[in-house]
Design an enzyme around this catalytic site. Structure first.
Site, PDB file in Angstrom:
ATOM      1  N   ASP A 184     -19.634  -5.851  -9.043  1.00 58.18           N
ATOM      2  CA  ASP A 184     -20.323  -5.280 -10.207  1.00 58.18           C
ATOM      3  C   ASP A 184     -21.245  -6.371 -10.753  1.00 58.18           C
ATOM      4  OD1 ASP A 184     -20.963  -3.725 -12.537  1.00 58.18           O
ATOM      5  OD2 ASP A 184     -19.006  -2.749 -12.416  1.00 58.18           O
TER       6      ASP A 184
ATOM      7  N   GLN B  58      -8.535   0.188  11.332  1.00 60.93           N
ATOM      8  CA  GLN B  58      -9.027  -1.175  11.547  1.00 60.93           C
ATOM      9  C   GLN B  58      -9.707  -1.275  12.906  1.00 60.93           C
ATOM     10  OE1 GLN B  58      -9.135  -3.228   9.216  1.00 60.93           O
ATOM     11  NE2 GLN B  58      -7.257  -3.331   8.001  1.00 60.93           N
TER      12      GLN B  58
ATOM     13  N   PRO C  47     -22.393  -9.604 -12.899  1.00 66.36           N
ATOM     14  CA  PRO C  47     -21.575 -10.798 -13.125  1.00 66.36           C
ATOM     15  C   PRO C  47     -20.694 -10.742 -14.377  1.00 66.36           C
ATOM     16  CG  PRO C  47     -23.774 -11.433 -12.413  1.00 66.36           C
ATOM     17  CD  PRO C  47     -23.809  -9.942 -12.590  1.00 66.36           C
TER      18      PRO C  47
ATOM     19  N   ASP D  22      -5.848  -7.817  -4.673  1.00 68.80           N
ATOM     20  CA  ASP D  22      -6.966  -7.420  -3.803  1.00 68.80           C
ATOM     21  C   ASP D  22      -7.845  -6.430  -4.569  1.00 68.80           C
ATOM     22  OD1 ASP D  22      -8.521  -6.967  -1.552  1.00 68.80           O
ATOM     23  OD2 ASP D  22      -7.048  -5.673  -0.562  1.00 68.80           O
TER      24      ASP D  22
ATOM     25  N   THR E  77     -12.918  -5.505   7.700  1.00 69.60           N
ATOM     26  CA  THR E  77     -12.474  -5.463   9.105  1.00 69.60           C
ATOM     27  C   THR E  77     -12.492  -4.035   9.664  1.00 69.60           C
ATOM     28  OG1 THR E  77     -10.282  -5.676   8.126  1.00 69.60           O
ATOM     29  CG2 THR E  77     -11.115  -7.567   9.327  1.00 69.60           C
TER      30      THR E  77
ATOM     31  N   ASP F  62       0.845  -1.203   0.000  1.00 71.99           N
ATOM     32  CA  ASP F  62       0.000   0.000   0.000  1.00 71.99           C
ATOM     33  C   ASP F  62       0.875   1.246   0.000  1.00 71.99           C
ATOM     34  OD1 ASP F  62      -2.264  -1.581   0.009  1.00 71.99           O
ATOM     35  OD2 ASP F  62      -2.544  -1.475   2.178  1.00 71.99           O
TER      36      ASP F  62
ATOM     37  N   LYS G 102       0.558  -8.232  -1.636  1.00 72.48           N
ATOM     38  CA  LYS G 102      -0.813  -7.888  -1.985  1.00 72.48           C
ATOM     39  C   LYS G 102      -0.814  -6.636  -2.847  1.00 72.48           C
ATOM     40  CE  LYS G 102      -3.885  -5.750   0.768  1.00 72.48           C
ATOM     41  NZ  LYS G 102      -4.788  -4.842   0.072  1.00 72.48           N
TER      42      LYS G 102
END
Ligand code: C5P
Length: 242
Positions: free
Chosen positions: A63, A192, A65, A58, A122, A9, A31
């Protein structure tokens, strides 16, 4: 064995690549989240692919299918080990994701990435549920959405470590759990709300732990990640039962 995933991130491709280099000696996945996917997707995906670094994309797709299936096909590539969607997108949307992952992987001749479904973020606590007009608490909603994800053929769910024991009890050990909201003792919680320590998440039986800020914002990312891996392995070998 529980695997550690480090969230890249950071705002630029240079910083993300630097983190990948710092962590390369360690047995971790990385990630690629929304910041990287909107900012510098092709560069970081090919960078990790070229260096044989395993990735969790991630993407948190949510949206209709067809659109989700098409997006999954764009994301499947060698070394992408997990891609996720929001369970709140519904059964048909999750099925479209699983099917697309299988179809594109067959075309490429690779093992299909796992499709995981996000149950309840979370960062959402019990108090946010009333505000959203949702019934029940985060725990029971997570279980209900996990049942839908399992029926859709997802490999597992993204959930809080607090929910892992119940999920494993209901759906069995083969239904995988990936848990963010991990905070080593003494580190800041940030946004979090439902957090656990690495040792608690391993003891609960989580298959993957996702850690961002406690590693990315540490003065030494390598040392921070290594300390978490150490805490995880001590807990795993202590044989704490669920
Ligand atoms: O910095 P921190 O350890 O809180 O980072 C957690 C990472 O996991 C973030 O990239 C966040 O987007 C992601 N995530 C999460 N909760 C979910 C799914 C993913 O925090 N339910």
């Amino acid at each position: 064995m529980t695997q550690l995933i480090v969230a890249l991130d950071v705002p630029s491709a240079e910083e993300a690549e630097q983190l990948v280099e710092q962590l390369r000696e360690l047995d971790v996945l990385v990630k690629i989240g929304l910041e990287a996917l909107y900012g510098y997707p092709e560069r970081i995906l090919s960078y990790c692919e070229a260096r044989d670094v395993r990735m969790f994309v991630d993407a948190k797709l949510h949206d209709i299918p067809r659109t989700v299936g098409a997006a999954i096909k764009q994301l499947v590539r060698p070394n992408v080990h997990v891609i996720n969607v929001h369970a709140l997108g519904g059964l048909e949307m999750m099925r479209a994701a699983v099917d697309a992952s299988g179809e594109r992987s067959a075309e490429l001749g690779i093992t299909p990435p796992h499709i995981f479904a996000v149950t309840i973020l979370t960062s959402i606590g019990a108090e946010d549920f009333n505000e959203l007009g949702l019934q029940g608490g985060p725990g029971e909603n997570a279980i209900r959405l996990a049942a839908l994800a399992r029926d859709a053929g997802c490999s597992g769910v993204v959930c809080s470590a607090h929910e892992v024991r119940d999920l494993k009890r209901f759906f069995g050990d083969d239904f995988l759990t990936l848990t963010p909201g991990i905070r080593p003792t003494g580190s800041a919680h940030g946004d979090q709300k439902r957090v656990t320590t690495p040792a608690q998440a391993v003891a609960a039986g989580a298959d993957y732990l996702v850690v961002g800020r406690p590693i990315v914002e540490a003065p030494d990312a390598f040392a921070a990640a290594r300390a978490i891996l150490e805490e995880m392995s001590v807990e795993a070998s202590s044989g704490t039962t669920r």
